[in-house]
Scaffold this motif. Structure first.
Motif, PDB file in Angstrom:
ATOM      1  N   ASP A  22       3.281   6.056  -2.393  1.00  0.00           N
ATOM      2  CA  ASP A  22       4.426   6.961  -2.472  1.00  0.00           C
ATOM      3  C   ASP A  22       5.101   6.987  -3.832  1.00  0.00           C
ATOM      4  N   GLY A  23       4.711   6.097  -4.726  1.00  0.00           N
ATOM      5  CA  GLY A  23       5.349   6.045  -6.035  1.00  0.00           C
ATOM      6  C   GLY A  23       4.545   6.732  -7.120  1.00  0.00           C
ATOM      7  N   ALA A  24       5.116   6.751  -8.302  1.00  0.00           N
ATOM      8  CA  ALA A  24       4.438   7.293  -9.487  1.00  0.00           C
ATOM      9  C   ALA A  24       4.393   6.198 -10.546  1.00  0.00           C
ATOM     10  N   GLU A  25       3.259   6.100 -11.224  1.00  0.00           N
ATOM     11  CA  GLU A  25       3.065   5.111 -12.286  1.00  0.00           C
ATOM     12  C   GLU A  25       3.379   3.696 -11.794  1.00  0.00           C
ATOM     13  N   VAL A  26       2.929   3.396 -10.582  1.00  0.00           N
ATOM     14  CA  VAL A  26       3.179   2.084 -10.001  1.00  0.00           C
ATOM     15  C   VAL A  26       2.182   1.069 -10.542  1.00  0.00           C
ATOM     16  N   THR A  27       2.680  -0.051 -11.025  1.00  0.00           N
ATOM     17  CA  THR A  27       1.813  -1.151 -11.456  1.00  0.00           C
ATOM     18  C   THR A  27       2.043  -2.320 -10.513  1.00  0.00           C
ATOM     19  N   VAL A  71       0.839  -1.202   0.000  1.00  0.00           N
ATOM     20  CA  VAL A  71       0.000   0.000   0.000  1.00  0.00           C
ATOM     21  C   VAL A  71       0.873   1.251   0.000  1.00  0.00           C
ATOM     22  N   VAL A  72       1.928   1.258   0.823  1.00  0.00           N
ATOM     23  CA  VAL A  72       2.802   2.432   0.899  1.00  0.00           C
ATOM     24  C   VAL A  72       3.603   2.591  -0.398  1.00  0.00           C
ATOM     25  N   LEU A  73       4.074   1.493  -0.974  1.00  0.00           N
ATOM     26  CA  LEU A  73       4.794   1.586  -2.250  1.00  0.00           C
ATOM     27  C   LEU A  73       3.897   2.197  -3.325  1.00  0.00           C
ATOM     28  N   LYS A  74       2.646   1.786  -3.359  1.00  0.00           N
ATOM     29  CA  LYS A  74       1.698   2.335  -4.332  1.00  0.00           C
ATOM     30  C   LYS A  74       1.437   3.805  -4.058  1.00  0.00           C
TER      31      LYS A  74
END
Length: 249
Positions: free
Chosen positions: A119-124, A114-117
């Protein structure tokens, strides 16, 4: 026998049209209150129903910050002034296992994903909610990363530091909440190198190498300690004050 009333054809048509129009009016809302009138198509309030929310959607950071639940520098200063000052507590009995993480957040996603999604951009993500691509900018060192495996999820106030400053006396449910808190500025995706450099140190012992992040770091650390009623040491409080002084306002 009552009188018969003769109604002309024109009047009858008008009455019928009026009845039809009345049948299209807004229904009365539950409990007798008037339901809100429907907005014309294309107006802002006539948007399609919202899609189901992903875990963490309500905790999106405000503009200018990369962490959710941030407060202004002025509020952080007030929080800091109210924190109890105490010596560093003991590590006796500490174990990371006493802070359950990462917790499941629904849709096969755990807190890390959830945090990776967030805090990131264009996360798949794949079918198991694992981040497979994206871009992340690490707050602590300004590094840009394109591989999720090179990112750690940092606890702003480390679990061991939480233990030393009050969490030793918590129950398991509160420790789990602290370790998986998506609503306050407690979790952040940063480079593994910067996270491991920080370890479990407080701000007087470790500061982000990118000094431009000190304002956010100081506000976030102070807010988390305030939220959970944790203590600070005198050197820690002094360094937090220095960090808050880097804020524009």
């Amino acid at each position: 026998m009552g009188r018969q009333i003769h109604v002309s054809g024109a009047v009858l048509v008008a009455l019928l049209l009026g009845a039809t129009t009345a049948g299209c009016s807004d229904p009365v809302g539950p409990g007798g209150g008037d339901a809100k009138a429907s907005a014309p198509a294309g107006s802002p309030s006539a948007a399609a129903p919202e899609s189901p929310k992903s875990p963490g959607d309500d905790a999106k950071p405000a503009g200018g910050d990369v962490l959710p639940g941030m407060v202004s520098a002025a509020v952080a200063r007030t929080q800091l002034a109210a924190l109890k000052v105490a010596p560093v507590g003991t590590m006796a009995g500490y174990s990371r296992d006493k802070f359950t993480h990462w917790a499941q957040q629904g849709n096969k996603c755990d807190t890390r994903e959830v945090v990776l999604k967030r805090d990131g951009a264009e996360v798949t993500q794949d079918a198991e909610c694992k981040a497979v691509s994206g871009n992340w900018k690490s707050l602590y060192d300004g590094a840009v990363v394109t591989e999720a495996g090179k990112m750690d999820i940092d606890h702003m106030v480390p679990l061991a530091e939480g233990w030393r400053s009050g969490a030793a006396g918590w129950d398991s449910a509160r420790r789990k909440a602290f370790a998986n808190d998506l609503a306050h500025p407690q979790l952040l995706a940063v480079t593994a190198a910067s996270n491991r450099s920080k370890g479990d140190q407080s701000p007087d012992l470790w500061q982000p190498p990118d000094k431009a992040s000190w304002c956010q770091y100081g506000r976030a650390w102070t807010t988390v300690k305030s939220t959970y009623g944790l203590t600070v040491t005198e050197p820690e409080k002094k360094m937090l004050t220095t960090m808050l002084d880097t804020c524009a306002s």
